[in-house]
Enzyme design. Structure first.
Site, PDB file in Angstrom:
ATOM      1  N   HIS A  20      -8.289  -4.682  -0.611  1.00 58.42           N
ATOM      2  CA  HIS A  20      -7.060  -3.944  -0.311  1.00 58.42           C
ATOM      3  C   HIS A  20      -6.230  -4.754   0.676  1.00 58.42           C
ATOM      4  O   HIS A  20      -6.555  -4.849   1.860  1.00 58.42           O
ATOM      5  CB  HIS A  20      -7.380  -2.566   0.266  1.00 58.42           C
ATOM      6  CG  HIS A  20      -6.180  -1.667   0.358  1.00 58.42           C
ATOM      7  ND1 HIS A  20      -5.653  -1.026  -0.744  1.00 58.42           N
ATOM      8  CD2 HIS A  20      -5.380  -1.322   1.400  1.00 58.42           C
ATOM      9  CE1 HIS A  20      -4.595  -0.318  -0.373  1.00 58.42           C
ATOM     10  NE2 HIS A  20      -4.405  -0.492   0.926  1.00 58.42           N
ATOM     11  N   ASP A  72     -10.415  -3.546  -5.335  1.00 56.26           N
ATOM     12  CA  ASP A  72      -9.856  -2.780  -4.218  1.00 56.26           C
ATOM     13  C   ASP A  72     -10.708  -1.534  -4.011  1.00 56.26           C
ATOM     14  O   ASP A  72     -10.764  -0.666  -4.883  1.00 56.26           O
ATOM     15  CB  ASP A  72      -8.406  -2.388  -4.538  1.00 56.26           C
ATOM     16  CG  ASP A  72      -7.692  -1.714  -3.367  1.00 56.26           C
ATOM     17  OD1 ASP A  72      -8.371  -1.118  -2.513  1.00 56.26           O
ATOM     18  OD2 ASP A  72      -6.452  -1.769  -3.319  1.00 56.26           O
ATOM     19  N   SER A 105       0.830  -1.199   0.000  1.00 57.01           N
ATOM     20  CA  SER A 105       0.000   0.000   0.000  1.00 57.01           C
ATOM     21  C   SER A 105       0.876   1.266   0.000  1.00 57.01           C
ATOM     22  O   SER A 105       1.686   1.440  -0.912  1.00 57.01           O
ATOM     23  CB  SER A 105      -0.963  -0.039   1.191  1.00 57.01           C
ATOM     24  OG  SER A 105      -1.946   0.953   1.073  1.00 57.01           O
TER      25      SER A 105
END
Length: 428
Positions: A379, A348, A209
């Protein structure tokens, strides 16, 4: 009248049964839609240039061409996958043992990272270290990091995991600065420590991320940062905060709600360090922080408001636009020359589909880049398992290690061929 009443009475239960049936049908429809049960399972979509490296990866990494099958009932919902990663973490998560290292930065900040030694010999019999950068406000004690580290150790990798500056609740800040969206200083200090301490080790760079943005930006900042780096893997990053800020304020896919939750978490972390960051007796505090309005921080409902009021000022950016433009890895990706795996999920809820044009365009131009896009995973979810209960080890964990193993073998094969060619030319 009595006769007509008696005739009508038996019909009432049938009416109620019809209402119940309609209600059940409506609930089932909502469940099917919310859980995305009609979505097919398929191998991930791959974008890459036809090259010797790509062909070797497709042969050596079965997960790239194999169907990704999430848990049957809830696994096709990107929201549930994301919520499980974010709130529940991995189930039955292991507890790898690591040593915490402390590094003093030039501005007085204390960077920390955790070091985990390998638990078996690596598949190529050499010393390889994974340098790992977690997601926003995350650290080595998060369950998804622990699960991944444990798996990497068992595959012969040493792991170094950065703890984002200010993220660990038991570590005080020693300067008026926290981690930001694209600051690479602490990650760079950790990498330099590993290179110096283990002069024979080679590096596999991994970012999750926000960590994906940091590691890609770090590698692209200078060619020297790519020395002894075998490859880089970025999972679920958005590539450009400037492009993403507008989509992150939309209610589509509940992104605005996720934004609110993440902002609330950031608020708590900042306020836990408010004395060091904003205290009047701190002589090291940068001038740009002096106009930070804490009342705006208390009422902030989005990451953008916090970034504009606080985060950009740690590095003296004059505007939010400048901060997002300079801190995003978008302008650094084309300067990365080592093999680069960019992984996203089509469902996501945090990363808008428009942002995926960035890795897609890069993979169409660069032979070292492969973009992997499974239909499901949310995610940082990518759970696998049976009907209800997922396995602790995810598709993502296995893919990163499988890709790293393949790159290690590819580099060893290249090195062996080069040595053979030199030997042959020497004999001639």
């Amino acid at each position: 009248l009595k006769m007509s009443t008696m005739l009508e009475t038996p019909e009432l239960p049938a009416v109620f049964d019809g209402v119940k049936l309609a209600a059940v049908a409506a609930v089932l429809y909502v469940i099917v839609r919310c859980l995305n049960l009609k979505s097919p399972t398929a191998p991930p979509e791959l974008m890459y240039q036809d090259s010797a490296l790509a062909r070797f990866l497709l042969k050596s990494c079965p997960l790239l061409t194999k169907e990704y099958i999430p848990p049957l009932i809830w696994g096709k919902s990107g929201h549930i996958q994301t919520a499980l990663y974010g709130k529940m973490g991995r189930v039955r998560s292991p507890h790898p043992y690591g040593l915490r290292k402390y590094l003093t930065m030039p501005d007085g900040a204390t960077a920390t990272f955790d070091l985990f030694e390998p638990q078996s010999e690596h598949c190529i019999g050499e010393d390889v270290t994974m340098v790992i950068c977690p997601g926003i406000a995350n650290h080595s004690e998060k369950q998804y990091i622990r699960t991944f580290v444990d798996y990497a150790q068992k595959n012969g990798y040493r792991c170094a995991v950065l703890n984002h500056l200010g993220a660990l609740p038991n570590i005080e800040l020693t300067s008026p600065r926290m981690f930001t969206y694209g600051c690479t200083w602490e990650f760079g200090a950790m990498v330099n420590y590993i290179k110096k301490t283990y002069p024979l080790t080679q590096l596999v760079v991994v970012g999750f991320s926000l960590g994906g943005n940091i590691v890609c930006k770090y590698l692209g900042e200078s060619q020297g940062n790519q020395e002894r780096v075998l490859c880089c893997v970025s999972v679920c990053q958005g590539y450009s905060a400037l492009r993403g800020q507008e989509t992150f304020m939309q209610w589509d896919q509940c992104r605005r709600f996720y934004n609110f939750l993440m902002a609330d978490n950031m608020k708590k972390i900042i306020l836990s360090h408010r004395q060091v960051l904003f205290g009047d007796n701190n002589m090291k505090r940068p001038q740009s922080l002096s106009d930070a309005d804490l009342s705006k921080l208390y009422t902030a409902t989005s990451l953008m408001q916090i970034d504009d009021n606080i985060m950009r000022k740690f590095h003296g950016y004059s505007s939010l636009k400048e901060y997002y433009e300079e801190e995003s890895c978008l302008h650094y990706l084309h300067r990365i020359y080592v093999p680069l795996l960019l992984v996203n999920a089509a469902d996501d809820p945090l990363v808008h589909e428009s942002l995926l044009s960035i890795p897609r365009a890069l993979s169409e131009k660069r032979e070292n880049v492969m973009h992997v896009l499974p239909l499901h995973g949310g995610h940082l979810g990518f759970f696998e398992g049976s009907v209800l209960f997922p396995e602790p080890l995810t598709w993502m964990d296995k893919l990163v290690v499988q890709y790293a193993n393949a790159i290690c073998q590819w580099e060893k094969t290249k090195s062996h061929c080069s040595d053979t060619e030199q030997a042959v030319s020497g004999q001639e």
